[in-house]
Design a protein around this motif. Sequence first.
Motif, PDB file in Angstrom:
ATOM      1  N   HIS B   8       0.837  -1.214   0.000  1.00  0.00           N
ATOM      2  CA  HIS B   8       0.000   0.000   0.000  1.00  0.00           C
ATOM      3  C   HIS B   8       0.870   1.262   0.000  1.00  0.00           C
ATOM      4  O   HIS B   8       0.561   2.230  -0.689  1.00  0.00           O
ATOM      5  CB  HIS B   8      -0.914   0.019   1.225  1.00  0.00           C
ATOM      6  CG  HIS B   8      -2.064  -0.940   1.147  1.00  0.00           C
ATOM      7  ND1 HIS B   8      -2.985  -0.912   0.127  1.00  0.00           N
ATOM      8  CD2 HIS B   8      -2.455  -1.936   1.968  1.00  0.00           C
ATOM      9  CE1 HIS B   8      -3.891  -1.867   0.324  1.00  0.00           C
ATOM     10  NE2 HIS B   8      -3.584  -2.505   1.437  1.00  0.00           N
ATOM     11  N   ARG B  90      -7.336   9.335  -6.275  1.00  0.00           N
ATOM     12  CA  ARG B  90      -8.270   8.455  -5.580  1.00  0.00           C
ATOM     13  C   ARG B  90      -7.530   7.194  -5.106  1.00  0.00           C
ATOM     14  O   ARG B  90      -7.660   6.772  -3.964  1.00  0.00           O
ATOM     15  CB  ARG B  90      -9.431   8.067  -6.493  1.00  0.00           C
ATOM     16  CG  ARG B  90     -10.444   7.142  -5.828  1.00  0.00           C
ATOM     17  CD  ARG B  90     -11.706   6.978  -6.678  1.00  0.00           C
ATOM     18  NE  ARG B  90     -11.427   6.468  -8.005  1.00  0.00           N
ATOM     19  CZ  ARG B  90     -11.203   5.175  -8.278  1.00  0.00           C
ATOM     20  NH1 ARG B  90     -11.252   4.281  -7.321  1.00  0.00           N
ATOM     21  NH2 ARG B  90     -10.940   4.796  -9.500  1.00  0.00           N
ATOM     22  N   ARG B  93      -5.220   7.877  -2.275  1.00  0.00           N
ATOM     23  CA  ARG B  93      -5.949   8.031  -1.027  1.00  0.00           C
ATOM     24  C   ARG B  93      -6.436   6.674  -0.511  1.00  0.00           C
ATOM     25  O   ARG B  93      -6.402   6.400   0.685  1.00  0.00           O
ATOM     26  CB  ARG B  93      -7.126   8.993  -1.256  1.00  0.00           C
ATOM     27  CG  ARG B  93      -7.732   9.575   0.004  1.00  0.00           C
ATOM     28  CD  ARG B  93      -8.862   8.744   0.474  1.00  0.00           C
ATOM     29  NE  ARG B  93      -9.532   9.345   1.636  1.00  0.00           N
ATOM     30  CZ  ARG B  93     -10.541   8.765   2.263  1.00  0.00           C
ATOM     31  NH1 ARG B  93     -10.978   7.593   1.851  1.00  0.00           N
ATOM     32  NH2 ARG B  93     -11.099   9.329   3.291  1.00  0.00           N
ATOM     33  N   GLU B  94      -6.865   5.811  -1.409  1.00  0.00           N
ATOM     34  CA  GLU B  94      -7.325   4.491  -0.987  1.00  0.00           C
ATOM     35  C   GLU B  94      -6.189   3.684  -0.365  1.00  0.00           C
ATOM     36  O   GLU B  94      -6.370   3.019   0.651  1.00  0.00           O
ATOM     37  CB  GLU B  94      -7.902   3.716  -2.173  1.00  0.00           C
ATOM     38  CG  GLU B  94      -9.384   3.959  -2.342  1.00  0.00           C
ATOM     39  CD  GLU B  94      -9.971   3.232  -3.544  1.00  0.00           C
ATOM     40  OE1 GLU B  94      -9.394   2.211  -3.978  1.00  0.00           O
ATOM     41  OE2 GLU B  94     -11.009   3.708  -4.026  1.00  0.00           O
ATOM     42  N   HIS B  97      -5.448   5.146   2.974  1.00  0.00           N
ATOM     43  CA  HIS B  97      -6.503   4.815   3.927  1.00  0.00           C
ATOM     44  C   HIS B  97      -6.262   3.430   4.527  1.00  0.00           C
ATOM     45  O   HIS B  97      -6.474   3.210   5.718  1.00  0.00           O
ATOM     46  CB  HIS B  97      -7.854   4.858   3.207  1.00  0.00           C
ATOM     47  CG  HIS B  97      -9.029   4.670   4.121  1.00  0.00           C
ATOM     48  ND1 HIS B  97      -9.890   3.609   4.006  1.00  0.00           N
ATOM     49  CD2 HIS B  97      -9.469   5.410   5.161  1.00  0.00           C
ATOM     50  CE1 HIS B  97     -10.817   3.697   4.947  1.00  0.00           C
ATOM     51  NE2 HIS B  97     -10.597   4.778   5.666  1.00  0.00           N
ATOM     52  N   ALA B  98      -5.790   2.517   3.675  1.00  0.00           N
ATOM     53  CA  ALA B  98      -5.557   1.151   4.145  1.00  0.00           C
ATOM     54  C   ALA B  98      -4.406   1.083   5.147  1.00  0.00           C
ATOM     55  O   ALA B  98      -4.321   0.143   5.926  1.00  0.00           O
ATOM     56  CB  ALA B  98      -5.274   0.233   2.961  1.00  0.00           C
ATOM     57  N   VAL B  99      -3.530   2.076   5.139  1.00  0.00           N
ATOM     58  CA  VAL B  99      -2.379   2.033   6.051  1.00  0.00           C
ATOM     59  C   VAL B  99      -2.274   3.318   6.853  1.00  0.00           C
ATOM     60  O   VAL B  99      -1.191   3.739   7.236  1.00  0.00           O
ATOM     61  CB  VAL B  99      -1.047   1.802   5.287  1.00  0.00           C
ATOM     62  CG1 VAL B  99      -1.019   0.409   4.698  1.00  0.00           C
ATOM     63  CG2 VAL B  99      -0.837   2.845   4.205  1.00  0.00           C
ATOM     64  N   ARG B 100      -3.411   3.948   7.096  1.00  0.00           N
ATOM     65  CA  ARG B 100      -3.355   5.267   7.724  1.00  0.00           C
ATOM     66  C   ARG B 100      -2.708   5.231   9.091  1.00  0.00           C
ATOM     67  O   ARG B 100      -2.236   6.260   9.585  1.00  0.00           O
ATOM     68  CB  ARG B 100      -4.737   5.920   7.789  1.00  0.00           C
ATOM     69  CG  ARG B 100      -5.770   5.129   8.547  1.00  0.00           C
ATOM     70  CD  ARG B 100      -7.060   5.895   8.636  1.00  0.00           C
ATOM     71  NE  ARG B 100      -6.935   7.050   9.524  1.00  0.00           N
ATOM     72  CZ  ARG B 100      -7.915   7.891   9.784  1.00  0.00           C
ATOM     73  NH1 ARG B 100      -9.068   7.744   9.204  1.00  0.00           N
ATOM     74  NH2 ARG B 100      -7.742   8.889  10.609  1.00  0.00           N
ATOM     75  N   GLY B 101      -2.673   4.069   9.696  1.00  0.00           N
ATOM     76  CA  GLY B 101      -2.005   3.966  10.991  1.00  0.00           C
ATOM     77  C   GLY B 101      -0.485   3.892  10.856  1.00  0.00           C
ATOM     78  O   GLY B 101       0.228   4.108  11.827  1.00  0.00           O
ATOM     79  N   THR B 102      -0.003   3.582   9.665  1.00  0.00           N
ATOM     80  CA  THR B 102       1.439   3.441   9.479  1.00  0.00           C
ATOM     81  C   THR B 102       2.090   4.767   9.110  1.00  0.00           C
ATOM     82  O   THR B 102       3.219   5.047   9.483  1.00  0.00           O
ATOM     83  CB  THR B 102       1.721   2.407   8.355  1.00  0.00           C
ATOM     84  OG1 THR B 102       1.056   1.201   8.692  1.00  0.00           O
ATOM     85  CG2 THR B 102       3.195   2.150   8.199  1.00  0.00           C
ATOM     86  N   ILE B 103       1.358   5.581   8.341  1.00  0.00           N
ATOM     87  CA  ILE B 103       1.909   6.887   7.993  1.00  0.00           C
ATOM     88  C   ILE B 103       1.584   7.866   9.123  1.00  0.00           C
ATOM     89  O   ILE B 103       0.743   7.572   9.971  1.00  0.00           O
ATOM     90  CB  ILE B 103       1.344   7.390   6.646  1.00  0.00           C
ATOM     91  CG1 ILE B 103      -0.180   7.448   6.680  1.00  0.00           C
ATOM     92  CG2 ILE B 103       1.803   6.478   5.525  1.00  0.00           C
ATOM     93  CD1 ILE B 103      -0.800   7.928   5.375  1.00  0.00           C
ATOM     94  N   TRP B 108      -1.315  11.660   6.533  1.00  0.00           N
ATOM     95  CA  TRP B 108      -2.680  11.232   6.250  1.00  0.00           C
ATOM     96  C   TRP B 108      -3.598  12.438   6.060  1.00  0.00           C
ATOM     97  O   TRP B 108      -4.381  12.497   5.121  1.00  0.00           O
ATOM     98  CB  TRP B 108      -3.206  10.328   7.366  1.00  0.00           C
ATOM     99  CG  TRP B 108      -4.700  10.222   7.323  1.00  0.00           C
ATOM    100  CD1 TRP B 108      -5.588  10.766   8.190  1.00  0.00           C
ATOM    101  CD2 TRP B 108      -5.480   9.569   6.312  1.00  0.00           C
ATOM    102  NE1 TRP B 108      -6.874  10.500   7.804  1.00  0.00           N
ATOM    103  CE2 TRP B 108      -6.840   9.769   6.647  1.00  0.00           C
ATOM    104  CE3 TRP B 108      -5.171   8.853   5.149  1.00  0.00           C
ATOM    105  CZ2 TRP B 108      -7.880   9.277   5.876  1.00  0.00           C
ATOM    106  CZ3 TRP B 108      -6.221   8.355   4.381  1.00  0.00           C
ATOM    107  CH2 TRP B 108      -7.545   8.563   4.742  1.00  0.00           C
ATOM    108  N   GLU B 109      -3.490  13.396   6.939  1.00  0.00           N
ATOM    109  CA  GLU B 109      -4.398  14.541   6.836  1.00  0.00           C
ATOM    110  C   GLU B 109      -4.142  15.318   5.554  1.00  0.00           C
ATOM    111  O   GLU B 109      -5.072  15.832   4.929  1.00  0.00           O
ATOM    112  CB  GLU B 109      -4.269  15.436   8.070  1.00  0.00           C
ATOM    113  CG  GLU B 109      -4.939  14.795   9.277  1.00  0.00           C
ATOM    114  CD  GLU B 109      -4.854  15.644  10.540  1.00  0.00           C
ATOM    115  OE1 GLU B 109      -4.976  16.870  10.426  1.00  0.00           O
ATOM    116  OE2 GLU B 109      -4.659  15.062  11.616  1.00  0.00           O
ATOM    117  N   ASN B 112      -5.658  13.161   2.810  1.00  0.00           N
ATOM    118  CA  ASN B 112      -7.116  13.116   2.904  1.00  0.00           C
ATOM    119  C   ASN B 112      -7.719  14.459   2.515  1.00  0.00           C
ATOM    120  O   ASN B 112      -8.712  14.523   1.785  1.00  0.00           O
ATOM    121  CB  ASN B 112      -7.536  12.722   4.320  1.00  0.00           C
ATOM    122  CG  ASN B 112      -8.997  12.312   4.402  1.00  0.00           C
ATOM    123  OD1 ASN B 112      -9.501  11.636   3.497  1.00  0.00           O
ATOM    124  ND2 ASN B 112      -9.687  12.727   5.441  1.00  0.00           N
TER     125      ASN B 112
END
Lengths: 471, 314
Positions: B8, B90, B93-94, B97-103, B108-109, B112
Amino acid sequence: MGASFYNEMHAADGSVRPHYGGFAEWLDSTPPERIARRRAEADLAFHRVGITFAVYGEDAGTERLIPFDIVPRIIPAAEWTALAAGLKQRVRALNAFLKDIYHDQEILAAGRIPPEQVLNNGQFREEMRGVDVPDDIYAHIAGVDVVRAGEGEFYVLEDNLRVPSGVSYMIEDRKMMMRLFPELFARHKIAPVLHYPDLLFDSLGAVAPKGVERPNVVVLTPGAFNSAYFEHTYLAQQMGVELVEGRDLFVRDDTVWMRTTQGPARVDVIYRRVDDDFLDPLAFRKDSMLGVPGLLSAYKAGRVTLANAIGTGVADDKSIYPYVPEMIRFYLGEEPLLNNVPTYMCRKAEDLAYTLANLADLVVKEVHGAGGYGMLVGPAATREEIAEFRKRLEAHPERYIAQPTLSLSNCPTFVESGIAPRHIDLRPFVLSGEQIRMVPGGLTRVALREGSLVVNSSQGGGTKDTWVLEA
Amino acid sequence: MLSRTADHLYWMSRYIERAESTARLLDVTWQMSMVPQSAESANQNWHAVILLNSLEDAFFAKYKQATAANVLHFMISDAENPSSIHACLRMCRENAHAVRGTITSDMWETLNATWLDLESHRFDASISSGPGEFFEWVKLRSSLVRGATLGTMLQDEAFHFIRLGTVLERADNTARILDVKYHVLTPGPDQGTTDFYQWGALLRSVSAFEVYRKTYRAGISPARVAELLILHPGMPRSLMFCMRALVKSLGLVANSHSGETQRRAGQLYSELRYGRIEDIFARGLHVFLTDFMRRIEGLGNGIQHDFLEAMQTT
């Protein structure tokens, strides 16, 4: 009827309760335009940060925000101390119950709970019979829903022991309030909650399989389409652990591994946010794509810890709920500190008769229902709805319980017409590891529709920051 | 780290880099279209955009002619075109989103918010009248994401997979631009001015016009432009720069499978490191670039295979 509800902020004579004094003063002296601007800012920020509920699909429109209200729910220190003691007591008893029914079943033998209530329960997992779990803890994370009816008078509405969610909103609501209204934090002593992920990580590490020195903890999510995905990713990030999906894991030699860029890495503790049914297609639902084949076998071999344990659902079932006070007496030899809501079990003839005769005054719930679905709120229902529900009850009485309509307390809340009272509940999160711990507070949910008693986010409920004031 | 997470991250960065490259290319083509020229020559430039992205079949299945309006629509907002800026952002962003905890939250903001801004359609009206502002926005958002990455992210494995995606995509893009421009710019009788504008435009598309002046203090010549974009070690979009970064990041994430991919990357890097533009031209620029793109694609496949596809047993 409205007058009889306890208002968190105002006493019956309209005066402000002492613990809301500081907030009320701030509200009066702060220009409405500033508050409006800050509320808009909060919406925008939640949107940008992507603190969303429900799903993200192909269509970006399906991502929804949970409405956030800026009027906090404030709890004085003494009230919280009493509440917290009651919650801990309850969770200790529930863990003891879970251990018992998957081992010796003493409470059934003693005739304190009818055996068929437990053994025929759909949430009872035969696979867990005789399985020892580390430190005998089954419900590592419990979300206990509490409502207030009057001063100091709390009722437990529900114990959530499977995969209780909402704790990320508790944290984000606090962060948002601190960012928008720092002056409020300067003039109140508000007990902190932001260290919750630390407590969670400690609790999870503490229950690793014996002999594992530095346990590898992961969070297991059903994936990005799950309604609580934000929370899963949030907790993994805050704890600094991997967020995994079933397809990232595999089982070999009764050991769980995750697929990494450096090859397989061993997994010791799984904070799973996937329901029992979907955990292992070899043991439970064959069609599940979310789980890990062989996980149950590795779990039973004691090679991996699952939090919460498999089979905890039997203790939070609505048909078991009426017996929790009995569990407290049986296992702890203590009197319950928190009230249960009086509950009529429709499988009993006399309870069914009472329920049918008083449908217009009762709340009737499906035993296995969740999320505010499949329930009848008598006082708010139409004649047709009541008649319809009567038929369902008569056909399957064993599927329902009934409770009196509680006068849930109100809290002032921003709505379209200004500030108005709306019903609230509270979900504190109780962590069981080496000890039972919690952060002071929890998630306050608010029913945004006037008069509504349903606070679930899936039913359009909102959230508030919860302040426990330090003495 | 999880193979899926690495996957991702890698694609997240490829997609935003691709969106930026497309915006740069469209921007420069748009600006070129304002230089006095025949309609035929103008359309030739727009056609080159399609050519460059290997999208001729998809484009001509929908449109008769490579006019400015058609190409802009196809490359900016056409949902059916997986290479459109909209589609790239898109997918970026997808993946995020799948790894938003890693970045990091900053990354992320930023990503997004980029997507939310794009979805608010505030550019729709301006794109047809003059898309310049939109292109500036895409470049700015890409820069912000890169800045947030460099400024907030721990330089760990995750960071290096992001880096791999960025430099691989960028190297491919620079090679494509050079290759297609070289085709379009077949030397004609009136070379002087055309060369200046066309090669100058190419330089601008990679923000290298001023760099060129500083480096060579001379008029624009195809050989020097090619040298700058292929061999200059300090030029952030040159093939040399990208390959050096790729070799470095690859070395830092290496595993027991990745030896061959590393060897190939190292070999390609060495050829650039010790290469001379005269030799490249003697061999033929097109031949050189075609070979480079093929090898870059091979490296992409190698990375995919060695790291990103889940490894079951070893």
